[in-house]
Scaffold this active site. Structure first.
Site, PDB file in Angstrom:
ATOM      1  N   THR A 185       0.829  -1.035  -0.081  1.00 27.08           N
ATOM      2  CA  THR A 185       0.031   0.154   0.029  1.00 27.08           C
ATOM      3  C   THR A 185       1.169   1.365  -0.046  1.00 27.08           C
ATOM      4  OG1 THR A 185      -0.123   0.113   2.353  1.00 27.08           O
ATOM      5  CG2 THR A 185      -1.710  -0.966   1.529  1.00 27.08           C
ATOM      6  N   GLU A 336      -5.986  -3.909   0.725  1.00 24.44           N
ATOM      7  CA  GLU A 336      -6.192  -5.023   1.615  1.00 24.44           C
ATOM      8  C   GLU A 336      -7.303  -5.676   1.287  1.00 24.44           C
ATOM      9  OE1 GLU A 336      -5.510  -1.876   2.113  1.00 24.44           O
ATOM     10  OE2 GLU A 336      -4.347  -1.464   3.896  1.00 24.44           O
ATOM     11  N   LYS A 442      -5.684  11.746  -1.034  1.00 25.77           N
ATOM     12  CA  LYS A 442      -5.834  10.788  -2.544  1.00 25.77           C
ATOM     13  C   LYS A 442      -5.685  11.749  -3.432  1.00 25.77           C
ATOM     14  CE  LYS A 442      -7.333   6.288  -2.674  1.00 25.77           C
ATOM     15  NZ  LYS A 442      -8.051   5.262  -2.529  1.00 25.77           N
ATOM     16  N   TRP A 447      -2.459   7.580  -3.030  1.00 30.56           N
ATOM     17  CA  TRP A 447      -2.385   7.985  -1.593  1.00 30.56           C
ATOM     18  C   TRP A 447      -1.188   8.715  -1.450  1.00 30.56           C
ATOM     19  CZ3 TRP A 447      -6.209   7.792   1.535  1.00 30.56           C
ATOM     20  CH2 TRP A 447      -7.072   6.805   1.484  1.00 30.56           C
TER      21      TRP A 447
END
Lengths: 535, 535
Positions: A185, A336, A442, A447
């Site tokens: 991530t 995730e 974002k 991100w």
């Protein structure tokens, strides 16, 4: 009563999907865009499956075995698809490296993943060389395609040469809970955290998304896979298309609106995806082309576009419907939990709440369960009104991070993943995100870590404190805005240059405000709610 | 590399589908046909889910726990749907008793399954009483609905009364490999054999069938579930509709062409299924109604019908397409592998082999792998030409029978199930059945055991030898035909009466031939190929 052996214990692995490519859909096409004109080179699932087997044999010869981490640093191409199926099918783990991260971060993920072999898109070699220079543990670099003039990768192996000399390969029978791939991530705070996907989760996600009310992809579709394959397994498209037998069109690096529009029209693309900015750009490009009297952008074959990563503006959805007859559909997911955990598929004109539904993050997809929890962790009623943190569970949801060194226990709650998103859930399973993760920014579907930016800013001699929040932006959804408490004279330009040397260029905040102090919450943290309210 | 706990270990169970009914699709409708006019009583998934919980609580009060076998003897109704989710969700095992079998066979399955509780459709009580009189082990009979006048079931409990007095129930977290349900094949030889379905296999089958190119059911569909719920889990429809949020229309006992046509037209049915005879009858009924000047059968809302259990005549598929605009689609499956393992979904007018494909058993569905093997057990090329036995594997395929007392090892081969069907597979995964199971007779979608019929015939004093084969029949696909070697004078009528007392009425052969001897193969078995060729 248990059923020891009464149903076959056949594991859910990507090898089954490879079997479908070879034995059911060998003539489905894989086209890779070769230049900005939208021209493609094309092969078939059958030929790809044959090459996948050669690649697995070649990697085995290089010492890749069960659990070996193999990094891919590549655009969406036929070869990246081959890497997916070869590495995962042989029981190794494909780390799809996010090439949009800063080189420091990329190096961090390569080291953290312990990548031993890198499958490197030749067109990205220059970008990867500085990373390669600073990581240990990479034993082999396999270069896909021809290196640009003047670029050299020390001791590189050639992808096609490896395939040409490879022998046969026998696929192992894998445990469905074994790791297939690894994705980091881009994180809201601190270092990126890895999500280690199991074969089971990948196959289940692909099956759920192949559903009529999910992606709705059939064997007659031609799918333009715009979402990078290093983002949550390319939203699962390399797997869904194998389930359905849909053609895959791979844009490589040609993600600009001109090439994308031409590829859609010339390749007869029926289904696509991507963050809203891509489709905003295509819309603007269509206008500009029309004004300039160029060949019109028709998107005539295009039927469905799934968009997400950030809120999709209703004006954009309406424009695609009215001008092109395209369903631009909103979806919600995370690294995730895979994409498409909710999807706001059009319920048709008979739905009185049609545009309200299309503006929602979406309806809960099969295999996912959602709930909304209050501050104290108790589940709130799914009445469309109560606002709380969105929690999710399911067999395609991470139950932990691949980051034993980091304490991530606060991300999980009683068997559920805390998404950090805040919203409402109604009694028909429609999720609305009212507030995105509290601190993260974002931008264009990616991100930006406010905490990282703050840390870098505060590393400047003249800066005492800095807080970065997202400012709404019509194009990027959000852009970072920095509040700075200065100890000494410093200009905005100086701060920009300072950051540009330390973070990815698109992370550098657009706006700055010098303030006397950063407001704080009762627990002493920056009160970003107050800061955001000021914008 | 294993992923201990990295993805959530959420099991695939029917409870997740029940969660979808309650939390995502509470307003989807369940309608049960109440009389031959096609009138319905209607409720919602939300209400059904609430009743399912009460039923589970009531059954728990009766001592039903993990692994307890609970039999259902019922038509397709809302209540049968409730029985599915309650019994399976609580970790007990639902034995869906095939009410079309002879009472001896039914009693055999109830005993073999060790059913402790029977959920009995009141309208079928008379049929079940003789069974009940001869089985041990049934502790409770719960009667659903009002018993017909004059029918009494000793010590029966009332279904609605149980639900009314039931408390709350907490669903257990089940192992996905635990048994959910039990279905007996009507068998080709000897006693029926049980197939014990796991939760995992049911959920995976439902996900695969919810796919765009599989059943293609969406949340906007109204599904008429004609296939009995005691046949291979009602072809999975009670689960697929929960995945998709489609309405379910349950025909109860109203399976005659008049009610079926009226239900389709009045309830706006969009999707249905069933053996070909049902749809032949509807077609004939439409003709007769038109000739009689009755209200026309339009099937205006109907889009797709999946048919199978036996070869679907091309004339029937063409008639539905031309007259009603309905895709009548062929599928192939077995109790052991669920239905829809292959489906010949229409590939559209662009497919040059369109009618050839529609005439095939179908293309391999996701989660299934097929191969064709020769006499010596080696895999034959999938070239569309080589003929061999069809073998199948996958996570929704039985790996053994629930019949430890019977040696069924010859039904499995190297991890694959031997289907007994013979055919070809081409390089695009299209299966053609060229010869059905060598000995069995399939009549109206139901198996008739030739070996059983032979055994019964040979039990007659005047019969020395008997061989029964299937004779092609335009209506039933096949009807049994008996070759008899008589030792003493006997008439066809005497043989008919003799059998009628011993087997289900529809098993009694239509045709008889008295012969000098039954031809035999080199290994001394009846040579049925020769006998069939004579017909």
């Amino acid at each position: 009563m248990s059923t020891p052996g009464l149903m076959m214990d056949v594991p859910l692995t990507t090898s089954h999907l490879l079997w479908r490519m070879r034995a059911v859909h060998p003539d489905a096409r894989v086209s890779t865009v070769t230049d900005a004109s939208g021209a493609c080179r094309t092969t078939t699932f059958g030929a790809v499956a044959e090459r996948v087997e050669r690649l697995a044999a070649a990697l085995a010869d290089l010492g890749v075995g069960a659990g070996t981490r193999v990094g891919s640093f590549a655009w969406n191409t036929q070869e990246h698809l081959e890497c997916y199926y070869a590495v995962m099918g042989m029981g190794a783990v494909l780390h799809t490296i996010n090439l949009r991260l800063h080189e420091d971060t990329i190096a961090y993920t390569v080291e953290h993943a312990r990548d031993e072999v890198i499958l490197l898109d030749a067109s990205l070699a220059e970008r990867f060389l500085p990373v390669l220079a600073r990581v240990r543990g990479v034993r082999h670099v396999v270069v896909i395609g021809a290196l640009p003039d003047g670029v050299e990768v020390p001791d590189a192996l050639d992808y096609d040469a490896l395939l040409a000399s490879a022998g046969p390969f026998t696929w192992p029978e894998l445990d469905e809970r074994s790791a297939a791939s690894l994705c980091y991530t881009s994180g809201t705070t601190g270092h990126p955290k890895g999500v280690l996907y199991s074969h089971r989760s990948i196959v289940l996600h692909a099956l759920a998304m192949a559903g009529t009310d999910a992606y709705g992809i059939s064997g007659r579709d031609r799918v333009l896979s715009i979402v990078p394959m290093f983002h949550a397994m390319g939203w699962g498209l390399p797997f869904v298309c194998a389930v359905a037998g849909a053609d895959l069109v791979m844009p490589a690096s040609h993600l600009q609106p001109g090439p994308v529009s031409r590829v859609v029209d010339e390749q007869g693309v029926t289904w696509s995806c991507g963050v809203p900015t891509v489709w905003m750009d295509v819309l603007r490009h269509a206008d500009e082309t029309a004004q300039a009297g160029g060949p019109p952008v028709t998107l005539a074959t295009l039927r469905t576009v799934i968009s997400g990563g950030t809120q999709v503006p209703e004006t954009l959805m309406r424009a695609y419907e009215e001008r092109f007859g395209v369903d631009l559909v909103q979806g919600w997911g995370m690294t995730e939990i895979f994409p498409g955990a909710t999807l706001s598929m059009d319920q048709g004109a008979a739905d009185p709440e049609r545009w309200s539904h299309r503006g929602a993050a979406g309806r809960v997809s099969p295999l996912y369960e959602l709930r909304i929890t209050g501050e104290d962790g108790t589940a709130l009623p799914a009445d469309g009104t109560e606002v709380g943190e969105v929690e999710v569970r399911g067999p395609a949801v991470a139950g932990a991070y691949f980051a034993p060194e980091v304490d991530t226990a606060d991300r999980f709650h009683d068997g559920w993943l805390r998404t950090g998103d805040v919203g409402t859930l109604d009694r028909h399973g429609w999720l609305r995100i009212t507030d995105r993760s509290k601190d993260a920014i974002k931008s264009g579907g990616e991100w930006i870590s406010s905490v990282d930016l703050e840390a870098e800013l505060m590393a400047h001699d003249a800066v005492r404190e800095a807080a970065v929040v997202g400012r709404p932006d019509p194009r990027w959804s959000e852009r970072p805005f920095a509040y700075v408490v200065a100890d000494a004279p410093v200009t905005v330009d100086e701060l920009r240059d300072f950051l540009a040397a330390r973070v990815a260029r698109w992370w550098v905040p657009d706006g700055y405000a010098f303030v006397e102090a950063i407001p704080r919450t009762s627990t002493g943290k920056f009160d970003k709610k107050v800061l955001r309210a000021r914008l």
